[in-house]
Design an enzyme around this catalytic site. Structure first.
Site, PDB file in Angstrom:
ATOM      1  CB  SER A 160      -1.141   0.122   1.263  1.00  0.00           C
ATOM      2  OG  SER A 160      -1.523   1.323   1.366  1.00  0.00           O
TER       3      SER A 160
ATOM      4  CE1 TYR B 142      -4.099  -2.381   5.095  1.00  0.00           C
ATOM      5  CE2 TYR B 142      -3.137  -0.408   4.837  1.00  0.00           C
ATOM      6  CZ  TYR B 142      -3.801  -1.444   4.080  1.00  0.00           C
ATOM      7  OH  TYR B 142      -4.017  -1.540   2.921  1.00  0.00           O
TER       8      TYR B 142
HETATM    9  P1  NAD Z   1     -11.324  -6.132  -0.325  1.00  0.00           P
HETATM   10  O1  NAD Z   1     -11.969  -6.367   0.990  1.00  0.00           O
HETATM   11  O2  NAD Z   1     -12.313  -5.796  -1.478  1.00  0.00           O
HETATM   12  O3  NAD Z   1     -10.817  -7.703  -0.828  1.00  0.00           O
HETATM   13  C1  NAD Z   1      -9.916  -8.435   0.181  1.00  0.00           C
HETATM   14  C2  NAD Z   1     -10.123  -9.847   0.109  1.00  0.00           C
HETATM   15  O4  NAD Z   1      -9.320 -10.451   0.879  1.00  0.00           O
HETATM   16  C3  NAD Z   1     -11.930 -10.278   0.693  1.00  0.00           C
HETATM   17  O5  NAD Z   1     -12.231 -11.119  -0.544  1.00  0.00           O
HETATM   18  C4  NAD Z   1     -11.331 -10.922   1.901  1.00  0.00           C
HETATM   19  O6  NAD Z   1     -12.325 -11.910   1.871  1.00  0.00           O
HETATM   20  C5  NAD Z   1      -9.934 -11.564   1.598  1.00  0.00           C
HETATM   21  N1  NAD Z   1      -9.418 -11.880   2.996  1.00  0.00           N
HETATM   22  C6  NAD Z   1      -9.507 -11.211   4.141  1.00  0.00           C
HETATM   23  N2  NAD Z   1      -8.972 -11.823   4.998  1.00  0.00           N
HETATM   24  C7  NAD Z   1      -8.313 -13.044   4.489  1.00  0.00           C
HETATM   25  C8  NAD Z   1      -8.080 -14.294   5.023  1.00  0.00           C
HETATM   26  N3  NAD Z   1      -7.666 -14.372   6.475  1.00  0.00           N
HETATM   27  N4  NAD Z   1      -7.580 -15.279   4.293  1.00  0.00           N
HETATM   28  C9  NAD Z   1      -8.171 -15.152   2.838  1.00  0.00           C
HETATM   29  N5  NAD Z   1      -8.791 -14.160   2.456  1.00  0.00           N
HETATM   30  C10 NAD Z   1      -8.957 -13.159   3.101  1.00  0.00           C
HETATM   31  O7  NAD Z   1     -10.207  -5.164  -0.501  1.00  0.00           O
HETATM   32  P2  NAD Z   1      -8.952  -4.962  -1.452  1.00  0.00           P
HETATM   33  O8  NAD Z   1      -8.987  -3.338  -1.391  1.00  0.00           O
HETATM   34  O9  NAD Z   1      -9.274  -5.571  -2.672  1.00  0.00           O
HETATM   35  O10 NAD Z   1      -7.584  -5.568  -0.894  1.00  0.00           O
HETATM   36  C11 NAD Z   1      -6.703  -6.287  -1.586  1.00  0.00           C
HETATM   37  C12 NAD Z   1      -5.467  -5.810  -1.009  1.00  0.00           C
HETATM   38  O11 NAD Z   1      -5.142  -4.430  -1.456  1.00  0.00           O
HETATM   39  C13 NAD Z   1      -5.258  -5.609   0.728  1.00  0.00           C
HETATM   40  O12 NAD Z   1      -4.118  -6.233   0.749  1.00  0.00           O
HETATM   41  C14 NAD Z   1      -5.216  -4.152   0.930  1.00  0.00           C
HETATM   42  O13 NAD Z   1      -4.459  -3.963   1.999  1.00  0.00           O
HETATM   43  C15 NAD Z   1      -4.755  -3.674  -0.460  1.00  0.00           C
HETATM   44  N6  NAD Z   1      -4.725  -2.193  -0.612  1.00  0.00           N
HETATM   45  C16 NAD Z   1      -6.158  -1.810  -1.015  1.00  0.00           C
HETATM   46  C17 NAD Z   1      -6.416  -0.661  -1.115  1.00  0.00           C
HETATM   47  C18 NAD Z   1      -7.957  -0.045  -1.254  1.00  0.00           C
HETATM   48  O14 NAD Z   1      -7.918   1.127  -1.246  1.00  0.00           O
HETATM   49  N7  NAD Z   1      -8.801  -0.700  -1.672  1.00  0.00           N
HETATM   50  C19 NAD Z   1      -5.471   0.525  -1.336  1.00  0.00           C
HETATM   51  C20 NAD Z   1      -4.002  -0.041  -0.893  1.00  0.00           C
HETATM   52  C21 NAD Z   1      -3.793  -1.457  -0.481  1.00  0.00           C
END
Ligand code: NAD
Length: 268
Positions: A151, A166
């Site tokens: 991130s 985080y």
């Molecule tokens: P999201 O919540 O839409 O998807 C995340 C997925 O991870 C979900 O389907 C959830 O069920 C799964 N998950 C959570 N805990 C889990 C576990 N213990 N085992 C297996 N699966 C698990 O969120 P996203 O935004 O698509 O997030 C994906 C990645 O992107 C994350 O690592 C997040 O930190 C990172 N990220 C997101 C953003 C943002 O703004 N959306 C920004 C920077 C980084």
């Protein structure tokens, strides 16, 4: 998307990808993208309707390309078992997208419980380690590409108040990616981290805010909007395109890098 393969048709033909967090957001968009270009995709997530739904959507377009696996990435036994099952079903593993993550509890540090801290670290950082640990023996057979979702928080931006756990995981993932990029280079395994800014996904559903959070927030105002390029959050598909590039031979000389994808958000 249509049933016809789009873009660089066949870029991942004959390859298998493991995508964690594939039931939603960035993971789902990436699984769709890789499958649309020929990959078989093993979808690792906490099995719920969304993960099964993702597998169904992919298989409806590209029959037999996807399978959903019920995996908590912080559970070593379950990760090992699912990796073994995926390798047996799809013969090989070439691409690993370690992407599952949660925001977890947002709280002042003295209000954050040990259990809340540990949960965020277990899923985001230990989950990344376990995903890599159990897939590397397969990647070593022919080389491959590992992409880790970090991130801008913890690397470029530190105003996410209450996100100390985080942000620690997101910085830790980058150090881990660089260490193993060097370690695995001799096996032709590339390892890169990506740092998205705000992307429109379901991540806010994994966020809990403590009532004391307001006590530590310093208001930050962005005069031109938070993401100058788009005027708002990015789309999961934008990130999927970057992951596909890093998974493909088009990035064959890129390893140990961290690519920011944030529409200039972290420059403000
Ligand atoms: P999201 O919540 O839409 O998807 C995340 C997925 O991870 C979900 O389907 C959830 O069920 C799964 N998950 C959570 N805990 C889990 C576990 N213990 N085992 C297996 N699966 C698990 O969120 P996203 O935004 O698509 O997030 C994906 C990645 O992107 C994350 O690592 C997040 O930190 C990172 N990220 C997101 C953003 C943002 O703004 N959306 C920004 C920077 C980084």
């Amino acid at each position: 998307m249509t049933g016809k393969r789009e873009g660089h048709s066949g870029r991942f033909e004959g390859k298998t990808a493991i995508v964690t967090g594939a039931g939603s957001g960035i993971g789902k968009a990436t699984a769709m993208k890789l499958a649309s270009e020929g990959a078989k995709v093993a979808l690792f997530d906490l099995l719920d309707e969304r993960t099964e739904q993702t597998a169904e959507e992919i298989n409806a377009l590209f029959a037999g390309a996807a399978r959903a696996f019920d995996v908590d990435v912080s559970d070593p036994q379950r990760v090992e078992q699912a990796v073994t099952e995926a390798a047996e079903q799809f013969d090989r593993i070439d691409i690993v997208f370690a992407n599952a993550g949660i925001n977890g509890k947002l709280a002042p540090v003295d209000e954050l419980s040990y259990e809340e801290w540990e949960k965020t670290l277990n899923i985001n950082l230990t989950g990344t380690f376990l995903t890599v640990k159990y897939t590397v023996p397969y990647l070593k057979k022919q080389g491959g590409s590992i992409i880790i979702t970090s991130s801008i928080n913890g690397n470029d931006k530190f105003s996410g108040f209450g996100m100390s756990a985080y942000s620690a995981t997101k910085a830790g993932q980058v150090a881990f990616a660089k260490m193993i990029a060097l370690e695995l280079a001799r096996y032709r395994i590339r390892v890169n981290a990506i740092s998205p800014g705000a992307i429109a996904t379901n991540i806010d559903k994994s966020t809990e805010k403590s009532k004391e959070l307001e006590d530590i927030i310093i208001p930050v105002e962005y005069p031109e909007g938070s993401q100058p390029l788009e005027g708002g959050p990015g789309k999961p598909e934008h990130v999927a395109d970057l992951v596909a590039f890093l998974a493909s031979d088009e990035s064959i000389h890129i390893t140990g890098a961290r690519v920011v994808i944030d529409g200039a958000e972290s420059l403000l």
